[in-house]
Design an enzyme around this catalytic site. Structure first.
Site, mmCIF file in Angstrom:
data_model
loop_
_atom_site.group_PDB
_atom_site.id
_atom_site.type_symbol
_atom_site.label_atom_id
_atom_site.label_comp_id
_atom_site.label_asym_id
_atom_site.label_seq_id
_atom_site.Cartn_x
_atom_site.Cartn_y
_atom_site.Cartn_z
ATOM 1 N N GLU A 160 8.780 -22.793 -12.121
ATOM 2 C CA GLU A 160 8.352 -22.211 -10.846
ATOM 3 C C GLU A 160 6.912 -21.750 -10.952
ATOM 4 O OE1 GLU A 160 10.539 -18.903 -9.293
ATOM 5 O OE2 GLU A 160 12.475 -19.788 -9.759
ATOM 6 N N GLU B 93 16.602 -16.739 -13.706
ATOM 7 C CA GLU B 93 15.835 -15.582 -14.206
ATOM 8 C C GLU B 93 16.761 -14.428 -14.615
ATOM 9 O OE1 GLU B 93 12.864 -14.620 -11.250
ATOM 10 O OE2 GLU B 93 11.535 -16.188 -12.006
#
Ligand code: GAL
Length: 657
Positions: A298, A142
């Protein structure tokens, strides 16, 4: 179809690992993302690496038939690194340091960080690139999360180099930034800083370039790791996990350098409408790399831990949201994380294997989903099923949200307003850049395209000239790529196409705010009445016909919604920003005019339908059952679909003729 999650064995004693693998097999796990935050375990000191434990767990997973998406582990440098090289630490705009003790404590531009990250990646890839368990590389984690921008000295130095590369001479920068304003003329690049805390507004062109630089700095970190992985001879696909529409990083640019798009998505179970945000995010992921299935890297099995209130998912909701991802192009469902942590900041965050063990609803749902995915037939890749596209542009996002505008606008919510309106009507939507080849679409909506480059204007113009229907909305085509008005007013590129000119913006007081001004701009037209918000622009038709007029306030009776026919093409202009209901009214009209059908007609408001090749997925996101009559063959039951009662969060996959 991949199934699995982040696996952090370094948080657990080794004697638990065999049980992990056995449970993974029970749950139908096919792949785990390994070692994402394991840098301090992999490299306990500079020059000292410990891969023994990683060797053992990779082998164990491999013996269990579980593939590995191997992380490069560079998202959280170990304490020794930041103690030895404190210049690696990022800073905010006030010069405050982001200290260690959490994660993401690295300045992306820091040469020290890049050197250490590069060394770790080299060692990892050298060691594991031929391991048969490793099927994918998971670069960092991320990028930009938590730390949206860095203003440190490392950033300052790199920003200067970036600007010198871009402009060549400081005179060219002065011209582009308009530094004659407020005595900002620079004599050399060495006088320029990131937009650190200043007494008042920064130069908007400086802000815009700093956004570009920030996205590029993160991107360079990704590219550096990618190059190291490829140079070592690794042939597996390389990815880094995205976070939906994430302002700091221009994912259009990144997507071209990713072998597979992967995304992290956490809709709020407390919000009954959050499935629309989920659909929005998934449509964006599909659009970033058309034709290549993406992975949901995710999601949560149940409750989160990072919102003020973290509601559990309802029974069945996790499956429904997983199926939403698959319906919208995903070929894998993964979770954060495999086993719930015993300690650390995320110990309350749900996992595939909950702290309370295998007697939980969460575990039962995880096992059931693994089983269901394993039984799904191969699904066709998405192949531009949508006839409608929405323009989403990062550079415009950055510029639009610069300060000192007629009104404060939140680009993402404005784009989502259109997507939600179409989603609610079960119309399939892609996202595009204005400069893309739009010829496969019948309708393109361009919300607030404030910064419009010449190639974008040319793309939109060619689309209409080719027979497409285009909706341009208020506050569009105002500035060039340097955040300067173009000579001769507004809408200088699209005005002729739209058949109008724009005199002024007419900001509205936000509903409920103090002030004597007008808060909304009602407009009426044959298609129904619409409430405008934020802006009520003063436009003048030249060739366009007026479809709707403002019906109150200072623009009472003036044009609000226009259409200009260009051959078979149509260019609409909406001189305000509709509320949610207004966006539905307007899109319903545009869809009817363009002859665009929903994926399935007549569905209740809580039910969504999405198309992927010849497969249509129908999901009930509501909390009450709905009766439907569905076409085609029920893919999982191998029988005609027909009349069904779809329970809350239940799903049907249909193969249509
Ligand atoms: C993501 C992150 C994971 C975990 C998760 C919790 O942002 O990549 O490591 O923190 O959120 O929801």
């Amino acid at each position: 179809m991949h199934y699995g999650g982040d696996y952090n064995p370094e948080q657990w004693p080794e004697d638990i690992w065999p049980e992990d693998v056995a449970r993974m097999r029970e749950a139908g796990v096919t792949m785990v993302s390994l070692g994402i935050f394991a840098w301090s375990k992999l490299q306990p000191a500079e020059g000292e690496f410990d891969f023994g434990w990683l060797d053992r767990i990779i082998d164990l997973l491999h013996e269990g038939g579980i593939a590995v998406d191997l992380a490069t582990a560079t998202a959280s440098p170990p304490p020794w690194a930041t103690s030895t090289y404190p210049e690696m630490l990022p800073q905010d705009e006030n010069g405050s340091v982001y200290w260690p003790g959490s994660r993401q404590q690295f300045a992306p531009s820091s040469p020290g960080y890049r050197r250490l990250a590069g060394e770790l990646v080299s060692r990892l890839v050298e060691r594991y690139h031929e391991h048969p368990a490793v099927v994918m590389w998971h670069v960092n984690n991320e990028y930009g999360c938590h730390l949206n921008a860095d203003y440190s000295d490392a950033a300052r130095d790199a920003f200067r180099v970036w600007l010198a590369d871009k402009y060549g001479t400081v005179d060219a920068l002065n011209e582009a930034w308009g530094t004659a304003f407020w005595s900002q003329l620079y004599g050399s690049f060495a006088e320029i800083f990131p937009p650190r805390k200043a007494p008042y507004s920064h130069n908007p062109a400086q802000l815009l370039d700093f956004h570009r630089f920030t996205s590029d700095a993160l991107f360079e970190c990704y590219l550096m790791e990618k190059r190291i992985i490829r140079a070592a001879g690794a042939t597996q696909p390389i990815t880094t996990n995205f976070m939906g529409a994430f302002k700091p990083a221009d994912y259009w640019r990144w997507a071209a350098e990713m072998d597979v798009i992967t995304d992290d998505c956490y809709p709020d179970p407390n919000d009954p409408q959050s499935f629309r945000a989920g659909a929005f995010q998934r449509d964006l992921m599909r659009s970033l790399k058309p034709g290549v299935p993406w992975l949901l890297m995710e999601q949560s099995s149940n409750a989160l831990s990072w919102r003020p209130t973290n509601a559990p998912k309802s029974p069945g909701q996790m499956r429904a949201l997983s199926m939403q991802a698959i319906a919208r192009g995903a070929d894998g469902i993964l979770f954060f994380q495999w086993r719930q942590s015993r300690s650390g900041s995320e110990k309350f965050h749900s996992a595939m294997l909950p702290h309370a063990g295998t007697r939980t609803r969460t575990w039962r749902e995880i096992v059931a989903l693994g089983d269901e995915l394993a039984g799904l037939p191969a699904l066709p890749a998405s192949s531009q099923e949508a006839r409608v596209a929405i323009v989403l542009d990062w550079e415009n996002w950055w510029a639009l949200e610069n300060p000192d505008h007629p009104v404060v606008l939140d680009y993402l919510s404005l784009v989502q307003n259109w997507h939600f309106a179409l989603h609610q009507q079960n119309v399939q939507v892609d996202f595009v850049r204005a400069s893309a080849d739009l010829s496969g679409y019948q309708l393109v909506i361009a919300p607030q395209l404030y910064l419009l480059r010449a190639d974008g204007a040319a793309g939109l113009t060619a689309f209409v000239e080719g027979g497409g229907h285009l909706l341009v909305t208020a506050f569009s085509d105002l500035v060039d790529e340097d955040e300067r008005f173009r000579p001769e007013g507004y809408l200088t590129q699209l005005g002729p196409l739209l058949g109008i000119w724009l005199e002024d913006f007419g900001a509205l007081v936000a509903p409920g705010a103090a002030g004597a001004g007008q808060s909304t701009a009602p407009l009426g037209s044959p298609l129904g009445s619409v409430t405008g918000t934020f802006l009520a622009e003063e436009i003048h038709p030249i060739e366009a016909v007026v479809l709707g007029e403002f019906t109150a306030g200072r623009l009472d009776g003036r044009p609000a919604f226009t259409r200009n026919d260009v051959g078979a093409g149509r260019a609409y202009y909406l001189a305000t920003i509709p509320d949610a209901a207004g966006a539905v009214t307007i899109t319903a009209h545009l869809l009817a005019e363009a002859g665009i059908e929903p994926v399935l007609p007549g569905l209740p408001i809580t039910v969504e339908a999405a198309r992927r090749g010849d497969v249509v997925t129908v999901i009930n996101h509501g909390d009450t059952p709905v009766d439907l009559v569905l076409p085609g063959t029920d893919l999982q039951r191998d029988a005609p679909a027909g009349a069904v009662t779809l329970a809350p969060f239940d799903v049907r996959l249909l193969r249509l003729p």
